[in-house]
Design a protein around this motif. Structure first.
Motif, short mmCIF file in Angstrom:
data_model
loop_
_atom_site.label_atom_id
_atom_site.label_comp_id
_atom_site.label_asym_id
_atom_site.label_seq_id
_atom_site.Cartn_x
_atom_site.Cartn_y
_atom_site.Cartn_z
N ARG A 172 0.83 -1.21 0.00
CA ARG A 172 0.00 0.00 0.00
C ARG A 172 0.86 1.26 0.00
NH1 ARG A 172 -4.48 -2.11 4.41
NH2 ARG A 172 -5.48 -3.60 3.01
N GLY A 173 0.28 2.34 -0.52
CA GLY A 173 1.00 3.60 -0.60
C GLY A 173 1.21 4.22 0.77
N ASN A 174 2.35 4.87 0.95
CA ASN A 174 2.67 5.61 2.16
C ASN A 174 2.59 7.09 1.81
OD1 ASN A 174 4.46 7.18 3.97
ND2 ASN A 174 4.96 5.21 4.89
N ALA A 175 1.63 7.80 2.41
CA ALA A 175 1.36 9.19 2.04
C ALA A 175 2.60 10.08 2.21
CB ALA A 175 0.21 9.73 2.89
N ASN A 176 3.37 9.85 3.27
CA ASN A 176 4.57 10.66 3.50
C ASN A 176 5.60 10.46 2.39
OD1 ASN A 176 3.60 11.71 5.95
ND2 ASN A 176 4.34 9.93 7.08
N LYS A 177 5.82 9.21 2.03
CA LYS A 177 6.80 8.91 0.98
C LYS A 177 6.34 9.43 -0.38
CE LYS A 177 9.97 6.33 1.24
NZ LYS A 177 11.43 6.56 1.39
N ILE A 178 5.05 9.36 -0.64
CA ILE A 178 4.54 9.80 -1.95
C ILE A 178 4.73 11.29 -2.14
CG2 ILE A 178 2.44 10.09 -3.31
CD1 ILE A 178 1.55 7.33 -2.29
N LEU A 179 4.38 12.10 -1.13
CA LEU A 179 4.51 13.55 -1.29
C LEU A 179 5.98 13.99 -1.37
CD1 LEU A 179 1.72 15.38 0.74
CD2 LEU A 179 1.76 14.65 -1.65
N THR A 180 6.86 13.37 -0.60
CA THR A 180 8.27 13.75 -0.72
C THR A 180 8.84 13.28 -2.06
OG1 THR A 180 8.87 11.77 0.58
CG2 THR A 180 8.78 13.88 1.74
N ARG A 181 8.31 12.20 -2.61
CA ARG A 181 8.71 11.79 -3.95
C ARG A 181 8.36 12.87 -4.97
NH1 ARG A 181 6.23 6.49 -7.16
NH2 ARG A 181 7.30 6.85 -9.16
N PHE A 182 7.18 13.45 -4.83
CA PHE A 182 6.79 14.55 -5.74
C PHE A 182 7.77 15.70 -5.63
CE2 PHE A 182 4.70 18.59 -6.57
CZ PHE A 182 4.17 18.37 -7.84
N LEU A 183 8.12 16.07 -4.42
CA LEU A 183 9.08 17.16 -4.24
C LEU A 183 10.41 16.84 -4.89
CD1 LEU A 183 8.37 18.23 -0.55
CD2 LEU A 183 7.98 19.61 -2.60
N LYS A 184 10.90 15.64 -4.67
CA LYS A 184 12.19 15.25 -5.25
C LYS A 184 12.15 15.34 -6.78
CE LYS A 184 16.39 13.69 -5.29
NZ LYS A 184 17.50 14.59 -4.90
N LEU A 185 11.01 14.99 -7.37
CA LEU A 185 10.88 15.02 -8.82
C LEU A 185 10.81 16.44 -9.38
CD1 LEU A 185 8.30 12.14 -9.43
CD2 LEU A 185 10.69 12.17 -10.17
N HIS A 186 10.15 17.36 -8.66
CA HIS A 186 9.77 18.63 -9.28
C HIS A 186 10.27 19.89 -8.58
CE1 HIS A 186 7.21 16.55 -12.14
NE2 HIS A 186 6.63 15.89 -11.14
N GLN A 187 10.87 19.79 -7.41
CA GLN A 187 11.22 21.01 -6.69
C GLN A 187 12.24 21.87 -7.44
OE1 GLN A 187 12.87 20.05 -2.84
NE2 GLN A 187 14.45 18.69 -3.67
N GLN A 188 13.16 21.23 -8.13
CA GLN A 188 14.20 22.00 -8.81
C GLN A 188 13.67 22.66 -10.08
OE1 GLN A 188 17.86 19.88 -9.35
NE2 GLN A 188 18.87 21.56 -10.44
#
Length: 485
Positions: A224-240
């Protein structure tokens, strides 16, 4: 709620209905404890409360069975408080609202508390009955099992006299547990430096909800998805690429529940607003592709909010995003000894922004103490590189299986006679209190069994109605057939 009173067996379901009406989340068991004590006194039985708040109730043997080995029925009185974000509910003051949904009993928007309310109800029903045959009987009701096992840690020798402990905190009818994982909390404190939000910036809230969550031991292998890991994954992909700055991050609510929801406040320059929306839509599509089989209701939501007062410094955001993104999570290794059982896992359960720090909680579980230590060290190493302070607390031992257990043999034989098939003898990856009881009562012979409960520690929690009666009937037959001293 009255519909539960029509279910069989009675009075188990009526007692469970009463338990649901009394708020009893972990750390707030005073009301349920007071009710149990008054209820037991009205039965004319002896009850004591130890220094940490555990209740010990004694019931004499039925005539002719005084020479049987003493049995302790054991359950915990607290429940996990989890609710859907759109549900208005205060677990400290409001009753649980159970209802029948087909073959199951579940609750309206919250955890049900069948974990361990059904086991507690069964134990109290035995106390109330004048017809059940049993030898010398004790009921041990512990506090705070879900949030720290405070009751099990605090249990002292000399309070109980029995030889056999029947733990009622398992969640699959037809399975008998004779061992469980140990665990430890890894508490991370990452310093939070902030700076002013720049000019020409729009602030947004990005949240995720609709994940199934669940028990971080029982359900950790389901992917199952982990909400904390999913949102930080988004940041890692797009923050820069989008020059995203972060102002808040909060996700999960319990370290022993897979986080179902998380949200963050972020800031982008106006010229990147459209690109941010597109990135969220693309990420939603990506998650749907990866997780649709296990998380069909996963939903990201992006909304404009008022301009944030401050944002994480670049150094803080770099440390936070990279350490959380790198942190191990989920199943680490399957057991070599017990087929199909997780050996070691970890759950990145809670992230909060408060007191000039980011607080992160992980719960590590393992059947092997050295593997548990290795996993907690991997987590510590990840966050130490980010400059965080680490504290490991609440370590509890696993319950090592006893292959020559007479009570396991009796329960297996009784089950076969009653239902025509053998139960599965199992080791569970979740933490049970039995391992801790060994400190004060090293000679206890212990097993754990219960009805079928699905999705504990989440608002989807439910108990299968037609498994409660077999569980209870098995309990009564085992009590009647306990051997002599």
């Amino acid at each position: 709620m009255s519909q539960l009173s029509n279910l069989s067996p009675q009075p188990l379901w009526s007692i469970f209905e009463k338990i649901c009406s009394i708020p009893h989340p972990s750390k707030h068991e005073d009301k349920i404890s007071a009710w149990i004590q008054q209820w037991v006194l009205e039965l004319g039985l002896n009850i004591k409360e130890d220094k940490v708040g555990n209740l010990i109730i004694k019931k004499p043997a039925t005539p002719g069975m005084e020479n049987k080995k003493g049995v302790i029925l054991q359950a915990h009185m607290d429940m996990v408080p989890q609710k859907n974000s759109d549900k208005e509910h205060n677990f400290v003051t409001d009753p649980i609202e159970p209802y029948i949904d087909g073959d199951w009993v579940t609750a309206n928007g919250t955890t049900l508390g069948a974990d361990n309310g059904i086991g507690l109800s069964a134990s109290l029903a035995v106390l109330a009955s004048k017809d059940i045959k049993h030898g010398p009987l004790e009921v041990l009701v512990t506090i705070d099992e879900e949030a720290g096992m405070t009751g099990a840690f605090g249990l002292e020798a000399g309070w109980l006299e029995g030889d056999i402990l029947l733990n009622t905190d398992s969640e699959d009818e037809g399975e008998v547990y004779m061992g469980c994982a140990g665990g430890i909390d890894v508490n991370i404190k990452l310093p939070l430096e902030t700076e002013p939000v720049g000019e020409n910036v729009q602030s947004y809230s990005l949240s995720i909800k609709g994940l199934k969550g669940g028990h971080s031991g029982v359900d950790i292998h389901l992917g199952r998805g982990n909400a904390n890991k999913i949102l930080t994954r988004f940041l890692k992909l797009h923050q820069q690429e989008l020059n995203i700055s972060l102002s808040q991050f909060n996700g999960g609510s319990l370290r022993n529940a897979i986080p179902r929801e998380a949200s963050m406040e972020l800031n982008v320059h106006h010229e990147n607003s459209i690109s941010l929306g597109q990135a969220v839509d693309a990420f939603q599509a990506l998650l749907n592709t990866e997780l649709s089989a296990v998380e069909p209701n996963l939903q990201l939501s992006l909304n404009k909010i008022g301009l944030a007062n401050a944002q994480f410094s670049k150094a803080t955001q770099f440390a936070f995003v990279n350490s959380v993104n790198a942190c191990v999570n989920g199943v680490i290794r399957m057991s070599d000894e017990v087929e199909g059982v997780v050996e070691t896992s970890t759950n990145l359960g809670v992230i909060t922004t408060q007191d000039k720090h980011l607080h992160i909680q992980c719960l590590v579980r393992s059947l092997i103490d050295s593997a548990r230590a290795n996993t907690q060290n991997m987590i510590s190493s990840t966050f130490e590189l980010a400059g965080a302070a680490i504290e490991c607390t609440g370590a509890y031992p696993g319950w090592e299986p006893r292959t020559d257990s007479p009570i396991k043999d009796l329960l297996r034989e009784t089950y076969q006679k009653m239902f025509g098939t053998l139960p599965n003898i199992m080791v569970i990856h979740a933490g049970l209190e039995c391992g801790l009881f060994k400190d004060a009562y090293p000679n206890w012979d212990m097993v754990s069994f219960g009805p079928t409960i699905r999705f504990p520690h989440s608002p989807d929690e439910k108990v299968k109605i037609d498994t409660v009666a077999p569980f209870y009937q098995l309990l009564l037959q085992v009590l009647e057939n306990i051997p002599n001293k």
